[in-house]
Design an enzyme around this catalytic site. Structure first.
Site, PDB file in Angstrom:
ATOM      1  N   GLY A  20       0.999  -1.432   0.035  1.00  0.00           N
ATOM      2  CA  GLY A  20      -0.290   0.125   0.068  1.00  0.00           C
ATOM      3  C   GLY A  20       0.690   1.105   0.066  1.00  0.00           C
ATOM      4  O   GLY A  20       2.032   1.237  -0.324  1.00  0.00           O
ATOM      5  N   LYS A  40       6.201  -5.698   8.734  1.00  0.00           N
ATOM      6  CA  LYS A  40       5.702  -4.392   8.109  1.00  0.00           C
ATOM      7  C   LYS A  40       6.758  -3.199   8.000  1.00  0.00           C
ATOM      8  O   LYS A  40       7.444  -2.866   8.921  1.00  0.00           O
ATOM      9  CB  LYS A  40       4.525  -3.909   8.829  1.00  0.00           C
ATOM     10  CG  LYS A  40       3.934  -2.650   8.300  1.00  0.00           C
ATOM     11  CD  LYS A  40       2.565  -2.224   9.088  1.00  0.00           C
ATOM     12  CE  LYS A  40       1.839  -0.980   8.287  1.00  0.00           C
ATOM     13  NZ  LYS A  40       0.566  -0.774   8.913  1.00  0.00           N
ATOM     14  N   ASP A 141      -7.363   4.649  15.097  1.00  0.00           N
ATOM     15  CA  ASP A 141      -7.810   4.458  13.915  1.00  0.00           C
ATOM     16  C   ASP A 141      -8.337   3.074  13.628  1.00  0.00           C
ATOM     17  O   ASP A 141      -7.862   2.166  12.592  1.00  0.00           O
ATOM     18  CB  ASP A 141      -6.514   4.496  12.781  1.00  0.00           C
ATOM     19  CG  ASP A 141      -7.077   4.419  11.310  1.00  0.00           C
ATOM     20  OD1 ASP A 141      -8.108   5.011  10.886  1.00  0.00           O
ATOM     21  OD2 ASP A 141      -5.726   3.819  10.642  1.00  0.00           O
TER      22      ASP A 141
END
Length: 617
Positions: A20, A40, A141
């Site tokens: 992404g 990540k 989030d």
């Protein structure tokens, strides 16, 4: 980062499982510990690459990563490590085998999840938020893509403490012409939108948005324009959930709408209060269900904790609601939707004709079969294994006709039918069914695929039930090695395989080895799952069993008493598991020659069992 690169001399990147705007997520191997992990990689972007900005970003990243790594809860993804490699920041986390909630909705063609799943997810998320808010950490989030349901039904929140880095790194959407940096519009609280004070109640609002979506199939303000979505959060009262989902109990409708209150003071005070409201709603709904189902005399009258629902001795197939198929050409999921393995389309997908959704066409049949499969799972969770087996057997036959004998969905149904056979007193038939499924899964999915390992586990369970301890021991020993290699030594499925190994060491009279294994598994389960988790208590009981067989009855009594006390505290004194533990304790007292105490305990067990079944003398 190049393929197969070794980060920090320790983490071997194996394959990309998500990509992404911020970077990539990789499946990797921790060479030091020999376990699979997720890495990540976050690459700073945007125009601000001056040294001062990057230095501040690195320090912020380290601070946030330390916060995330300090969180230890079954509902939060574990962060193992963090650092920087050639200008790229990275996080090392546990590799989750499951689907995030957004993917589950996509798998179900954006239809709402079953009510039981919505309730269970709500309770687990609330418990995780209660813990993190107690640590003074706010997620900021929370959204379906950041919430993963793994194969055993556990729900985990990802990105804790890291979400705030999004703005610094440059991974932010901007409203047309406004220059307002924002997160994910569909799940933002009014105070986030208005740049107000953001505290733990903002997470509760986002949780309300998530629950609204999984309960109805769409977020509360589902309009195309981002600005209109934000205005909806700020100014519009959301439609009641029951207007879209009539079968949702009214109490849950009220709870979600209260979470979506515009003013934080009008929401539940905190996650603890929300948890109490959810527990009250479950009791109320269970009471109404009991009134409707007066024929089920075997249904327990006490409520289990939410995290015990659906637990079995072995892992079912990859998801409680198996995916149908992904449409051809679906774009790769964004980075923050790709924390898990198993996110791609099914192998052996149905022929192209199955994408025709007109009435009577194959896709309609697949959808109906998926719903029937879910019904079978629910019957099994309720202990109605004979009925569950009939459902799974019928679904397996229809899936085989429509998809073929080796399709993952067909194999899932055959596997569940085999498990049901084992739980209805037919371990020989269960063994045959699960051996066949394991062989086909190994050939089509690979020997180390989670579904293959689940079938092998059930083979071991069936051999154990048949008294074939030596063969079961071999199966479990191989399974422990495979699960440790693929999932890590502390994965709950690895620990279940080790439990099976220890049990069969005992079956073969190797009690010293069985005691060592039981103690190690019990300690690991307590560390990973908590001291009162059902799996931890099973292992603690196994320690007592081994001590008894070794003639160490005084130590065994102490262990049996601890397990009985914990089960009584968590499940209630009249729960079958608590009663079984008290019987264990009484038998141990008998062995120690304390007959009067044993008799009193037997009488207490008998009285509680009578009260539970409604029998009065």
């Amino acid at each position: 980062m190049a393929e197969s690169r070794l980060i920090q001399g320790r983490y071997r990147l194996l394959e990309t499982i998500g990509r992404g705007g911020m970077g990539e997520v990789w499946r990797a191997r921790d060479e030091s510990l020999g376990r699979q992990v997720a890495v990540k990689c976050l690459k700073p972007m945007g125009p601000r690459h001056e040294p001062n900005f990057l230095q501040v970003l690195r320090e912020r990243f380290r601070r946030e990563a330390r916060v995330a790594a300090a969180l230890q809860h079954r509902g939060i993804t574990v962060v193992h490590d963090f650092g920087e490699e050639d200008g790229t920041l990275f996080l090392v986390m546990e590799l989750l085998n499951g689907r995030n909630l957004s993917q589950l909705l996509d798998d179900n063609r954006r239809q709402p999840l079953p009510v039981a799943d919505v309730i269970e997810i709500a309770e687990q998320l609330t418990a995780a938020l209660a813990y993190t808010h107690e640590q003074e950490v706010v997620h900021r989030d929370l959204k379906p893509a950041n919430i993963v349901r793994i194969t055993d039904g556990t729900v985990k929140i990802c990105d804790f403490g890291i979400a705030r880095l999004g703005h610094d790194i440059g991974f932010t959407a901007r409203l047309t012409g406004t220059g307002i940096a924002m997160g994910t519009p569909h799940y933002m609280s009014p105070e986030q939108i208005g740049a107000g004070t953001v505290d733990h109640r903002s997470d509760l609002y986002s949780l309300g948005c998530v629950l609204y979506e999984i309960a109805t199939g769409a977020p509360p303000f589902d309009v195309g324009d981002a600005w209109a979505v934000l205005v909806g959060h700020r100014d519009t009262v959301p439609a009641p959930l029951r207007a879209r989902r009539a079968d949702l109990p009214e109490a849950y409708d009220h709870i979600v709408l209260d979470l979506l209150a515009k003013d934080p003071d009008d929401r539940p005070r905190d996650a603890d209060e929300l948890g109490k409201r959810l527990a009250d709603a479950r009791r109320s709904d269970s009471g109404r269900s009991a009134g409707r189902a007066d024929a089920d005399a075997t249904a327990p009258t006490l409520l289990l904790p939410s995290w015990t629902l659906g637990m079995t001795t072995g892992s079912p197939a990859s998801s409680a609601r198996p995916p149908l198929m992904n449409p051809p050409g679906r774009a790769t999921a964004a980075l923050d939707r790709s924390w898990t393995t198993g996110a791609g389309p099914l192998r052996g997908a149905a022929p192209q004709a199955a994408t025709d959704a007109r009435p009577g066409r194959p896709l309609d049949r697949l959808t109906a079969l998926a719903e029937r499969h879910g019904t079978g799972l629910e019957l099994g969770r309720g202990g109605r294994w004979a009925e569950a087996g009939e459902v799974h057997h019928a679904v397996a036959a229809e899936r085989e006709q429509l998809l073929g004998p080796d399709h993952p969905d067909t194999l899932t149904s055959r596997f569940e039918a085999g498990r049901a056979l084992g739980r209805t007193g037919r371990p020989d038939a269960a063994l045959s069914a699960c051996e066949q499924v394991a062989a086909v899964r190994a050939r089509t999915l690979g020997a180390d695929h989670p579904d293959t390992l689940a079938a092998r586990q059930e083979v071991g369970v069936s051999l154990d039930r048949l008294g074939r301890g030596a063969e079961a021991l071999t199966v479990f020993r191989d399974l422990v090695a495979a699960r440790t290699r693929v999932q890590g030594a502390l994965d709950i499925e690895t620990l279940r395989a080790r439990h099976g190994l220890g049990v069969n060491l005992g079956r073969l009279g190797r009690w010293e080895e069985a005691l060592v294994e039981a103690r190690e598994v019990a300690a690991a389960r307590e560390r990973v799952l908590g001291a009162d988790h059902p799996d931890s208590l099973v292992s603690r009981r196994e320690v007592a069993v081994a001590l008894g067989w070794l003639g160490r009855w005084g130590e065994a009594l102490d262990r049996y008493g601890q397990v009985a006390d914990a089960r009584e505290r968590v499940l209630g004194a009249a729960h079958p598991d608590a009663l079984a533990s008290r019987r264990d304790e009484a038998q141990c007292l008998d062995r120690l020659g304390r007959a009067a105490e044993a008799a009193a305990l037997y009488r207490r067990v008998a009285q509680l069992r009578q009260e539970r079944s409604g029998v009065r003398r």
